[in-house]
Design an enzyme around this catalytic site. Structure first.
Site, PDB file in Angstrom:
ATOM      1  N   ILE A  57       7.486  -2.058   9.439  1.00  0.00           N
ATOM      2  CA  ILE A  57       6.661  -2.245   8.230  1.00  0.00           C
ATOM      3  C   ILE A  57       7.271  -1.418   7.105  1.00  0.00           C
ATOM      4  O   ILE A  57       7.486  -0.218   7.257  1.00  0.00           O
ATOM      5  CB  ILE A  57       5.211  -1.761   8.459  1.00  0.00           C
ATOM      6  CG1 ILE A  57       4.579  -2.429   9.680  1.00  0.00           C
ATOM      7  CG2 ILE A  57       4.374  -1.986   7.193  1.00  0.00           C
ATOM      8  CD1 ILE A  57       4.200  -3.872   9.515  1.00  0.00           C
ATOM      9  N   TYR A  58       7.510  -2.065   5.981  1.00  0.00           N
ATOM     10  CA  TYR A  58       8.066  -1.355   4.821  1.00  0.00           C
ATOM     11  C   TYR A  58       7.241  -1.749   3.601  1.00  0.00           C
ATOM     12  O   TYR A  58       7.078  -2.933   3.328  1.00  0.00           O
ATOM     13  CB  TYR A  58       9.543  -1.744   4.648  1.00  0.00           C
ATOM     14  CG  TYR A  58      10.256  -1.041   3.515  1.00  0.00           C
ATOM     15  CD1 TYR A  58      10.180   0.346   3.362  1.00  0.00           C
ATOM     16  CD2 TYR A  58      11.023  -1.762   2.604  1.00  0.00           C
ATOM     17  CE1 TYR A  58      10.855   0.975   2.331  1.00  0.00           C
ATOM     18  CE2 TYR A  58      11.704  -1.128   1.574  1.00  0.00           C
ATOM     19  CZ  TYR A  58      11.611   0.243   1.440  1.00  0.00           C
ATOM     20  OH  TYR A  58      12.269   0.879   0.418  1.00  0.00           O
ATOM     21  N   CYS A  95      12.151  -8.580  -0.141  1.00  0.00           N
ATOM     22  CA  CYS A  95      13.320  -8.581  -1.032  1.00  0.00           C
ATOM     23  C   CYS A  95      14.310  -7.514  -0.599  1.00  0.00           C
ATOM     24  O   CYS A  95      13.948  -6.351  -0.389  1.00  0.00           O
ATOM     25  CB  CYS A  95      12.884  -8.327  -2.478  1.00  0.00           C
ATOM     26  SG  CYS A  95      14.284  -8.222  -3.617  1.00  0.00           S
ATOM     27  N   CYS A 141      13.721  -8.204  -7.034  1.00  0.00           N
ATOM     28  CA  CYS A 141      14.667  -8.884  -7.930  1.00  0.00           C
ATOM     29  C   CYS A 141      14.079 -10.151  -8.532  1.00  0.00           C
ATOM     30  O   CYS A 141      14.483 -10.574  -9.607  1.00  0.00           O
ATOM     31  CB  CYS A 141      15.964  -9.185  -7.189  1.00  0.00           C
ATOM     32  SG  CYS A 141      15.874 -10.564  -6.024  1.00  0.00           S
ATOM     33  N   ARG A 149      -5.218  18.313  10.765  1.00  0.00           N
ATOM     34  CA  ARG A 149      -5.149  16.859  10.598  1.00  0.00           C
ATOM     35  C   ARG A 149      -5.946  16.130  11.688  1.00  0.00           C
ATOM     36  O   ARG A 149      -6.507  15.067  11.430  1.00  0.00           O
ATOM     37  CB  ARG A 149      -3.684  16.412  10.560  1.00  0.00           C
ATOM     38  CG  ARG A 149      -3.025  16.862   9.265  1.00  0.00           C
ATOM     39  CD  ARG A 149      -1.601  16.428   9.082  1.00  0.00           C
ATOM     40  NE  ARG A 149      -1.231  16.540   7.668  1.00  0.00           N
ATOM     41  CZ  ARG A 149      -0.071  16.160   7.170  1.00  0.00           C
ATOM     42  NH1 ARG A 149       0.862  15.641   7.947  1.00  0.00           N
ATOM     43  NH2 ARG A 149       0.167  16.278   5.875  1.00  0.00           N
ATOM     44  N   THR A 162       8.458  11.171   0.358  1.00  0.00           N
ATOM     45  CA  THR A 162       9.694  10.860  -0.379  1.00  0.00           C
ATOM     46  C   THR A 162       9.936  11.884  -1.481  1.00  0.00           C
ATOM     47  O   THR A 162      11.074  12.336  -1.689  1.00  0.00           O
ATOM     48  CB  THR A 162       9.582   9.447  -1.010  1.00  0.00           C
ATOM     49  OG1 THR A 162       9.308   8.523   0.031  1.00  0.00           O
ATOM     50  CG2 THR A 162      10.863   9.045  -1.721  1.00  0.00           C
ATOM     51  N   HIS A 218      11.279  15.008  -0.001  1.00  0.00           N
ATOM     52  CA  HIS A 218      12.706  14.883   0.336  1.00  0.00           C
ATOM     53  C   HIS A 218      13.560  15.079  -0.919  1.00  0.00           C
ATOM     54  O   HIS A 218      14.586  15.759  -0.882  1.00  0.00           O
ATOM     55  CB  HIS A 218      13.007  13.502   0.924  1.00  0.00           C
ATOM     56  CG  HIS A 218      12.456  13.291   2.297  1.00  0.00           C
ATOM     57  ND1 HIS A 218      12.891  13.998   3.385  1.00  0.00           N
ATOM     58  CD2 HIS A 218      11.507  12.445   2.765  1.00  0.00           C
ATOM     59  CE1 HIS A 218      12.224  13.604   4.464  1.00  0.00           C
ATOM     60  NE2 HIS A 218      11.371  12.663   4.110  1.00  0.00           N
ATOM     61  N   LEU A 257       5.800   2.177  11.057  1.00  0.00           N
ATOM     62  CA  LEU A 257       5.938   2.564   9.649  1.00  0.00           C
ATOM     63  C   LEU A 257       6.768   3.839   9.513  1.00  0.00           C
ATOM     64  O   LEU A 257       7.516   4.022   8.549  1.00  0.00           O
ATOM     65  CB  LEU A 257       4.551   2.804   9.033  1.00  0.00           C
ATOM     66  CG  LEU A 257       4.576   3.181   7.550  1.00  0.00           C
ATOM     67  CD1 LEU A 257       4.527   1.927   6.694  1.00  0.00           C
ATOM     68  CD2 LEU A 257       3.457   4.131   7.181  1.00  0.00           C
TER      69      LEU A 257
END
Ligand code: NAD
Ligand code: ZN
Length: 342
Positions: free
Chosen positions: A286-287, A107, A93, A200, A40, A43, A262
């Site tokens: 999946i988050y 949420c 929230c 990897r 992230t 990005h 994911l």
């Protein structure tokens, strides 16, 4: 304080002097020790189409961290200055149906640290107390710094029972590497890792993979005889975001198998729904991490012998942030850590 800031629309990040974040009555102010670089952050740094849509500069980036509490708000109990903590990067929230039912990871109003609010690539970060996780004395601070992506790995790896099962991990980025070790720790029979990058693949073997294969050179099915597998994989973890990888996984599953997804593709993916139906597969998105069952599982698995340290390959001081980001982007790396104390 010094912080790594996305100052305006466009590529790059700036190390800048910004005010120390304010501390509300339910908040905790943390002196950041170490941080991990996530995809992230890459990005946001490069300012791709997703970042241009999701980010409103100026923003302090970063969400993977460990640090020490320096101040607590008036309502805060159970946390003291000096405590070593990490933060759950999803600020929820607290009022929606799922939050009220204790299913906070579901949420729909989640705000991301370092995405929707100022983040952790800074000398100080502030978070609500409900987002702060205590570490135990003596925890490895580099491991503590990456509890957020480690949590992604654990949440995905425990989405389906793996005890005695044959498991596929597609993509051996930092998260796939950690998930490999978790699946092993949780009792999988075989963990096959599919990853085009040789560096990897070597790391995957160190993390406990039975076999690490290059998907450009060999099919998933070609591993079955070698590993005495009859029908295919019982569980798969999609951690590449790659369409070819997801299609290959569906093709190599046993009847009744589960695929935990994911990886975040950049485009829509077309899938063989017939294969999903006739093999009676379960696909599960999946988050993030479960708050805080995943955090509990991470802690107790580390305390019972799980070792994820081989996934950490590069270390930099925060002033060398450009070199750190380059290492994370290069691909011949696992997790890249920046130190904020030097
Ligand atoms: P990463 O980009 O470092 O790793 C992805 C790996 O997949 C790379 O090593 C790449 O070489 C490999 N890959 C590419 N094509 C492949 C193919 N055809 N078959 C097998 N492997 C292939 O990412 P990461 O940080 O380890 O994260 C893994 C994924 O999870 C990414 O897609 C990321 O965006 C996503 N993610 C999701 C969440 C969430 O909450 N759902 C959170 C963090 C990251
Ligand atoms: Zn909510």
């Amino acid at each position: 304080m010094l912080a790594l800031v996305k100052s305006g629309p466009g590529p790059g990040l700036e190390l800048r002097d910004v005010p120390i974040p304010s501390v509300g009555i339910n908040d905790i102010l943390i002196r950041v020790h170490k941080t991990g670089i996530c995809g992230t952050d890459l990005h946001i740094e490069s300012w791709d189409a997703w970042a241009a849509k999701a980010i409103t500069p100026p923003l302090v980036v970063g969400h993977e961290f460990v640090g020490e509490i320096v101040e607590v708000g008036a309502n805060v109990a159970d946390f003291e200055p000096g405590d070593l903590v990490s933060g759950e990067g999803h600020v929820v929230c607290g009022r929606c149906r799922h939050c009220l039912a204790g299913r906070r990871h579901l949420c729909a109003n989640t705000i991301g640290l370092g995405v929707g609010r100022d983040g952790a690539f800074a000398e100080y970060v502030s978070l609500p107390m409900t987002n702060v996780w205590h570490h135990w004395p003596g925890v490895n601070e580099e491991v503590a710094a990456i509890f957020d992506p480690f949590g992604n790995a654990v949440h995905t790896a425990l989405a389906f029972p793996v005890l005695g099962e044959d498991v596929l991990v597609s993509g051996a980025g930092p998260i796939g590497l950690m998930a490999t070790a978790v699946a092993r720790h949780a009792g999988a029979r075989h963990v096959v890792v599919s990853e085009p990058n040789a560096y990897r693949r070597a790391l995957a073997t160190r993390m406990g993979a039975t076999l690490a294969i290059d998907p450009r050179e060999r099919s998933l099915e070609s591993t079955f005889d070698e590993l005495d597998m009859v029908e295919g994989f019982d569980v798969a973890m999609e951690m590449s975001g790659n369409a070819i990888a997801l299609r290959a996984a569906i093709g190599a599953m046993a009847h009744g198998g589960g695929i935990a997804i994911l990886g975040i593709p950049t485009e829509e993916i077309s899938l063989d729904v017939n294969a999903i139906v006739f093999k009676m597969l379960t696909l599960r998105g999946i988050y993030g991490r479960e708050m805080y069952e995943t955090w509990y599982k991470m802690t107790v698995m580390l305390q019972s012998g799980l070792d994820i340290t081989p996934a950490i390959t590069h270390r930099f001081g925060f002033r060398e942030h450009e070199a750190a980001f380059a290492a994370a982007r290069a691909g011949d790396s696992g997790k890249v850590i920046m130190d904020w104390t030097s």
